[in-house]
Design a protein around this motif. Structure first.
Motif, mmCIF file in Angstrom:
data_model
loop_
_atom_site.group_PDB
_atom_site.id
_atom_site.type_symbol
_atom_site.label_atom_id
_atom_site.label_comp_id
_atom_site.label_asym_id
_atom_site.label_seq_id
_atom_site.Cartn_x
_atom_site.Cartn_y
_atom_site.Cartn_z
ATOM 1 N N GLU A 424 -14.001 -36.251 -19.685
ATOM 2 C CA GLU A 424 -12.700 -35.699 -19.290
ATOM 3 C C GLU A 424 -12.498 -34.286 -19.844
ATOM 4 O O GLU A 424 -12.030 -33.397 -19.147
ATOM 5 C CB GLU A 424 -11.574 -36.626 -19.793
ATOM 6 C CG GLU A 424 -10.163 -36.122 -19.533
ATOM 7 C CD GLU A 424 -9.884 -35.820 -18.071
ATOM 8 O OE1 GLU A 424 -9.334 -34.734 -17.796
ATOM 9 O OE2 GLU A 424 -10.220 -36.634 -17.192
ATOM 10 N N TYR A 460 -14.865 -41.288 -12.267
ATOM 11 C CA TYR A 460 -15.534 -39.972 -12.243
ATOM 12 C C TYR A 460 -16.661 -39.846 -11.219
ATOM 13 O O TYR A 460 -17.324 -38.811 -11.169
ATOM 14 C CB TYR A 460 -16.031 -39.612 -13.655
ATOM 15 C CG TYR A 460 -14.892 -39.444 -14.625
ATOM 16 C CD1 TYR A 460 -14.154 -38.265 -14.670
ATOM 17 C CD2 TYR A 460 -14.497 -40.496 -15.461
ATOM 18 C CE1 TYR A 460 -13.088 -38.120 -15.531
ATOM 19 C CE2 TYR A 460 -13.432 -40.358 -16.326
ATOM 20 C CZ TYR A 460 -12.726 -39.163 -16.353
ATOM 21 O OH TYR A 460 -11.655 -39.024 -17.215
ATOM 22 N N ARG A 640 -6.205 -41.799 -14.114
ATOM 23 C CA ARG A 640 -6.765 -40.624 -14.795
ATOM 24 C C ARG A 640 -5.658 -39.856 -15.516
ATOM 25 O O ARG A 640 -5.844 -39.403 -16.646
ATOM 26 C CB ARG A 640 -7.472 -39.730 -13.772
ATOM 27 C CG ARG A 640 -7.974 -38.401 -14.315
ATOM 28 C CD ARG A 640 -9.446 -38.491 -14.691
ATOM 29 N NE ARG A 640 -10.263 -38.641 -13.498
ATOM 30 C CZ ARG A 640 -10.782 -37.605 -12.819
ATOM 31 N NH1 ARG A 640 -10.548 -36.369 -13.200
ATOM 32 N NH2 ARG A 640 -11.533 -37.815 -11.771
#
Length: 948
Positions: A424, A460, A640
């Motif tokens: 991230e 992701y 997220r």
């Protein structure tokens, strides 16, 4: 008056010796029996017996003995018996021993002379010592060093007596002469110690006269020199410049004890960068040269203190400190890593990470039993390095991903959490991390690691190729479907053809089952034979980990697989132009979900699928059958965003903690500040100049200011008796880490003298009284200060109770005044602390003592109640503020604290608002020891009502 005690001997109260038996043994001629009897007599005396009848027996039968052991025991006996009456006058029979002591001081045997001189050091009665002084002084010139060194100590102790300066007027001069001619190292040290304690100016003159030879002196003498320097510099700070030079010269001494003390003295006296650097280098040298683990831990503590006050200097030594990782001891490694992580800068980060990577590689090859734990510590260290300096993440993340399949589950969890944070915070590494994760996914062994890795894959995998690879990897790890099948007896063969269990590493366990209509059917559960290591051909093992874990009944993991596949399908709908491929992927995912539900409801497992996992999988099925835009946004973006918010909060919390640590007090407006450039530099070395400047800086920033809160002292005064009692008593309670000191003031309110006044105390809980109670005589309307020491051995609420007993001349009976109880609060022993969620959960599972307290309060707001409990229990809330935001009528939070004894206290608070506005729920306390759990529970019960 309190008596000093020089002798402590364990005494077994189960077999007390009888005075008559001791007397008979002493009167006999058998030396071993005499020795045994003397030992018994000494033990009885130490435990409060008086044995007055033995004294004459010992004078008659033990005094003439020539045996050395008997003579030594005789001196111990003479040391502990009462030598004065109640008025403080020496007992007349003590004159009998004076001649014996004089003979001993002139005895031809050196041992007898030496131990007698040693005995005189512990004698306080001037009447006994005075006739022996000429004999003591003769021994100062004896040829044997053992006698000379004990004679010097005897002179020192006599000189320190209240009338000592009259008894030995010229003692300092004599000892100074002895010091100048003495050759024996121990005797020289004793002589210098005598000057240091009794005539400090002479000791300072001697030191400054022989300043060039200090480095050649013996270790013992050098230690006393350092003690003298510390004492002189404390009283006269202006003089310290010349002494610091002596300390610097001693840093090269051959003795490790001396250089350790030198470094400590330097740090305490000077803040000059040169001095601090010299001390830090010395500590690093000791850290590497000493093999003893305790020494290493002590040195690391000193380095940790230096890190707090002189970080800039310690940063340069970071690689020297890191070399301590070569020690096999985990505590040393943990402390080393803690120090190093706070010294990392952009200049040294690459070197540190390279060293940590090498250590991680070593843990793979080594056969040490604690390699897993050490690897976990290293991974956590690398994690924090990568968070502070994101540019190093690319050099370590791929190395650490090799450990996702680590047999040490905690280590593997740390790796996957690290990967989740890095993917991230470092968007550039996303593609390479995802590719590597999909390649190594089959190696992961633990369900918790799999869950986290699946979340990463779901969030992701963004491009078409990544999404397809992600789905393929998950399908491959699940193996062939179905997980479980039921078929009619007649059609068993056809069913097995349609849904073959043909996999080289799966077996079928078949047994007949009776169906509702009475016919037979066969059921089979496919399971893996063994979870073999990834040394076998990867192709055949690829259907490994997820299937194995599902077939052990881990349906939470099944729900995570369903959520991940749902996210991947939803993303595939966005990136795949071909509707046929999307529909194909959707149906395959639905088939997997249905198979998992079928497996969960099969009778193969003793426990069916839990409701929560069942609901989540059903939700995923519904979602894939009918997807709305709002739902799609929640699944593909909101997760997220929550994670990003969690990371930013964590960073904010760490920043706030650093700010809180950095806060320093400032000086008062009218404090004097010297200006460095206006100082006279005449005759000052560079080191002295630096030291002066640092002192000025400390004064300017308020480091020398020490405000004692006198008002706080008043809060600790407890009234023990009433104002109308004949004896008034109050106590000032001081709680140290391992002991409690009671300063008790006793005031006689009557017009009579109180005799044999005794303060009797008793304790409840893990508290132990140290001293025996003494008897005092209290004049009319006078007061007495009595001190009582109580040892504390664990964190537990203790109670001290007792009474004051005394006699008066008019009344034959003893009068008793009962005292108020003193409650020792557990809050004095616990302080807020921080630990990770994983550590909290591990401790929660391990700790065996639990105390469950029902919520009973007038407070109606959940957060207000939580803050009230935090304030009352002196604990830290581990649950982040964001998790406690908003109103939902329910609140759950974890609290944590640590005691001074290193014990952990865990609290879980769960409250719910009822329809009538009142709060209900439970507060659960867990700890390793019963004391904390019960005491903390009592405290919460007492305080939770609110307001108080």
């Amino acid at each position: 008056m309190e008596k000093s005690c020089n002798l402590l001997i364990h005494f077994d109260k189960g077999t007390p010796a009888i005075a008559n038996e001791i007397k008979e043994a002493l009167e006999g001629n058998d030396v071993p029996a005499k020795i045994d009897a003397m030992k018994k007599a000494i033990m009885l005396l130490l435990n409060g017996e008086t044995l007055p009848q033995l004294f004459i027996t010992i004078v008659r039968y033990v005094l003439p003995s020539e045996d050395h052991t008997v003579q030594k025991l005789l001196l111990l006996y003479l040391e502990i018996i009462e030598k004065t009456d109640t008025k403080g006058r020496v007992l007349p029979e003590m004159i009998l021993i004076c001649q014996n002591l004089r003979n001993n001081l002139q005895h031809p045997n050196e041992y007898i002379r030496g131990v007698t001189l040693r005995f005189l050091c512990r004698l306080n009665e001037t009447e006994i010592i005075e006739p022996l002084i000429p004999s003591v002084l003769q021994n100062l010139e004896h040829r044997h060093p053992f006698i000379r060194r004990n004679a010097i100590l005897a002179v020192m102790s006599i000189y320190k007596l209240p009338q000592g300066e009259q008894l030995l007027v010229d003692a300092p001069e004599m000892i100074e002469k002895v010091l100048s001619t003495e050759q024996d190292a121990s005797a020289k040290r004793n002589a210098f110690l005598m000057l240091f304690t009794c005539a400090q100016d002479r000791a300072v003159n001697y030191l400054l006269t022989h300043v060039d030879r200090v480095s050649e002196w013996g270790e013992l003498l050098q230690m006393v020199v350092l003690e003298l320097i510390r004492k002189v510099c404390r009283t006269n700070r202006a003089e310290k410049g010349k002494y610091i030079k002596i300390i610097i010269s001693l840093l090269n001494a051959p003795s490790t004890a001396v250089i350790y003390e030198c470094a400590g003295t330097l740090v305490s006296l000077s803040s000059a960068p040169t001095a601090i650097r010299a001390a830090a280098n010395t500590y690093c040298q000791l850290l590497l040269s000493q093999s003893d683990h305790n020494v290493k831990l002590i040195v690391l503590d000193r380095l940790n203190e230096l890190k707090s006050s002189h970080r800039d200097i310690m940063v340069d030594l970071i690689m020297d400190v890191l070399r301590a990782l070569s020690s096999p001891n985990l505590d040393i490694r943990r402390k080393t890593l803690d120090i190093v992580l706070e010294l990392i800068t952009p200049r040294n980060i690459n070197e540190v990470v390279l060293m940590l990577k090498k250590e991680v590689m070593k843990t793979q090859s080594g056969e040490l039993e604690k390699n897993g734990e050490y690897r976990q510590m290293l991974i956590q260290a690398i994690h924090s390095c990568a968070i502070k300096f994101p540019e190093v993440a690319s050099t370590v993340v791929h190395l650490l991903m090799d450990f996702l399949g680590d047999s040490n589950v905690a280590s593997a969890i740390d790796v996957v959490v690290f990967v989740r944070e890095i993917i991230e915070t470092n968007p550039k590494l996303r593609v390479s991390i995802i590719t590597r994760l999909l390649d190594t996914f089959y190696q992961i062994r633990a369900a918790r690691v799999c869950s986290c890795a699946l979340w990463i894959i779901g969030e992701y995998c963004l491009s078409l190729s990544e999404v397809e690879s992600g789905m393929a990897t998950i399908k491959q790890c699940l193996g062939e479907l179905p997980f479980y099948s039921v078929s009619e007896e007649g059609e068993a063969t056809d069913a097995s053809k349609k849904t073959p269990q043909a996999n080289s590493i799966t077996v079928s366990s078949r047994r007949p089952a009776v169906l509702a209509d009475g016919t037979y059917a066969t059921q089979s559960a496919a399971s893996e034979t063994a979870f073999s290591a990834p040394t076998v051909v990867q192709g055949s093992l690829a259907s490994g980990n997820l299937r194995s874990l599902l077939l052990t009944g881990d349906f939470f993991l099944g729900a995570v697989v369903a959520c991940t596949l749902t996210k991947l399908v939803l993303r595939l709908q966005e990136v795949q132009p071909s509707k046929v491929e999307v529909n194909k992927a959707t149906t395959q995912a639905l088939l997997i979900f249905v198979s998992m539900l079928q497996l969960g409801q099969s009778p193969v497992f003793p426990h069916p699928i839990d409701n929560d996992s069942n609901d989540r999988i059903v939700l995923c099925i519904r979602l894939l059958c009918d997807t709305g835009d709002g739902i799609r946004k929640i699944w593909l973006q909101s997760c997220r965003q929550s994670f990003v918010k969690m990371l930013s909060e964590k960073q904010l919390r760490e920043t706030e903690e650093l700010k809180a640590k950095a806060q320093v007090s400032h000086a008062q407006p009218d404090d004097l500040i010297d200006f460095y450039h206006l100082k006279s530099r005449k005759g000052m070395s560079q080191l002295e100049l630096e030291d002066e400047v640092q002192d000025d800086l400390k004064r300017a920033t308020g480091e020398f200011v020490n405000d004692n809160d006198d008002a706080n002292k008043l809060n600790r005064i407890l009234q023990l008796t009433g104002f109308s009692d004949p004896v008034y008593a109050e106590a000032y309670v001081t709680v140290h880490h391992y002991d409690i000191v009671l300063d008790i003031t006793v005031i006689n309110r009557t017009k009579e003298t109180l005799q044999n006044l005794c303060l009797e105390l008793a304790t409840m809980g893990d508290l132990k009284l140290v001293e025996r109670p003494q008897n005092y005589t209290l004049a009319p309307e006078s007061s007495k200060q009595i001190k009582a020491n109580i040892k504390v051995s664990s964190t537990e609420t203790g109670v001290i109770f007792g009474n004051i007993v005394y006699e008066t001349s008019n009344v034959l009976e003893r009068t008793v005044v009962v005292l108020n109880d003193i409650h020792i609060d557990i809050m004095d022993y616990i302080s807020p602390a921080v630990c990770t969620d994983a550590a909290f959960r591990t401790m929660w599972a391990e700790f065996e003592w639990e105390n469950k307290v029902a919520v009973n309060t007038v407070i109606q707001d959940e957060k207000e109640f939580l803050n009230h409990i935090i304030k009352s229990t002196n604990m830290k809330c581990l649950t982040p503020v964001s998790a406690l935001d908003d109103e939902c009528g329910f609140l759950a939070a974890n609290l944590y604290a640590k005691s001074v004894f290193g014990e952990d206290a865990l609290v879980n608070l769960s409250v719910e608002k009822q329809a009538d506005g009142k709060l209900s729920g439970y507060i659960r306390i867990r700890s390793k020891t019963q004391g904390i759990a019960l005491s903390l529970g009592d405290k919460i019960t007492l305080k939770q009502k609110g307001g108080g």
